[in-house]
Design a protein around this motif. Sequence first.
Motif, PDB file in Angstrom:
ATOM      1  N   ALA A 294      60.481   0.144   3.562  1.00 35.83           N
ATOM      2  CA  ALA A 294      59.275   0.567   4.274  1.00 35.83           C
ATOM      3  C   ALA A 294      59.183   2.085   4.340  1.00 35.83           C
ATOM      4  O   ALA A 294      58.094   2.659   4.199  1.00 35.83           O
ATOM      5  CB  ALA A 294      59.258  -0.033   5.678  1.00 35.83           C
ATOM      6  N   ALA A 295      60.311   2.742   4.539  1.00 34.03           N
ATOM      7  CA  ALA A 295      60.295   4.207   4.632  1.00 34.03           C
ATOM      8  C   ALA A 295      59.910   4.832   3.292  1.00 34.03           C
ATOM      9  O   ALA A 295      59.121   5.788   3.247  1.00 34.03           O
ATOM     10  CB  ALA A 295      61.658   4.719   5.081  1.00 34.03           C
ATOM     11  N   GLU A 296      60.438   4.295   2.187  1.00 33.56           N
ATOM     12  CA  GLU A 296      60.079   4.810   0.868  1.00 33.56           C
ATOM     13  C   GLU A 296      58.613   4.571   0.568  1.00 33.56           C
ATOM     14  O   GLU A 296      57.958   5.411  -0.045  1.00 33.56           O
ATOM     15  CB  GLU A 296      60.943   4.159  -0.206  1.00 33.56           C
ATOM     16  CG  GLU A 296      62.361   4.645  -0.226  1.00 33.56           C
ATOM     17  CD  GLU A 296      63.145   4.029  -1.364  1.00 33.56           C
ATOM     18  OE1 GLU A 296      62.532   3.453  -2.286  1.00 33.56           O
ATOM     19  OE2 GLU A 296      64.377   4.111  -1.313  1.00 33.56           O
TER      20      GLU A 296
ATOM     21  N   LEU B 105      53.276   6.750  -0.079  1.00 29.90           N
ATOM     22  CA  LEU B 105      51.862   6.737   0.292  1.00 29.90           C
ATOM     23  C   LEU B 105      51.405   8.122   0.735  1.00 29.90           C
ATOM     24  O   LEU B 105      50.325   8.582   0.327  1.00 29.90           O
ATOM     25  CB  LEU B 105      51.624   5.712   1.413  1.00 29.90           C
ATOM     26  CG  LEU B 105      50.189   5.540   1.877  1.00 29.90           C
ATOM     27  CD1 LEU B 105      49.335   4.958   0.755  1.00 29.90           C
ATOM     28  CD2 LEU B 105      50.135   4.661   3.114  1.00 29.90           C
ATOM     29  N   ILE B 106      52.202   8.793   1.531  1.00 25.22           N
ATOM     30  CA  ILE B 106      51.858  10.154   1.970  1.00 25.22           C
ATOM     31  C   ILE B 106      51.799  11.094   0.772  1.00 25.22           C
ATOM     32  O   ILE B 106      50.885  11.927   0.663  1.00 25.22           O
ATOM     33  CB  ILE B 106      52.863  10.646   3.029  1.00 25.22           C
ATOM     34  CG1 ILE B 106      52.696   9.854   4.318  1.00 25.22           C
ATOM     35  CG2 ILE B 106      52.692  12.133   3.301  1.00 25.22           C
ATOM     36  CD1 ILE B 106      53.781  10.117   5.344  1.00 25.22           C
ATOM     37  N   ALA B 107      52.759  10.973  -0.146  1.00 27.46           N
ATOM     38  CA  ALA B 107      52.764  11.810  -1.346  1.00 27.46           C
ATOM     39  C   ALA B 107      51.543  11.526  -2.216  1.00 27.46           C
ATOM     40  O   ALA B 107      50.924  12.455  -2.759  1.00 27.46           O
ATOM     41  CB  ALA B 107      54.043  11.589  -2.139  1.00 27.46           C
TER      42      ALA B 107
END
Length: 104
Positions: A3-5, A10-12
């Motif tokens: 989930a963190a990746e 997604l932010i990137a």
Amino acid sequence: MGAAEFILSLIAGLSTIFACVCSFHLIYMHLLNYNFPEYQVYIVRILGMVPIYSVTSFLSLVDRDTNRSLISDLFRDCYESFVIYNFLVLLIHFGGGERSLVYY
């Protein structure tokens, strides 16, 4: 992919899209108002660095294949050297040309 990746990817990706949209808008505005072509051709080439750098960096982040990552890094580095050359030529043009810079 955890989930963190996924959130970081997604932010990137959103940051890449935002950078590309802003850069394409600036390129479009320079081409729309092409009043000083001796300067603006170099400015457009410099602005082209933003989408190329952001997309290749995003693809390197998301795609774990080293061969494709190396090819995109090579393309990015070649265009980066082209942009550095164009930036120096733009500075020379802003300074009044090579002859006027030699006298100062």
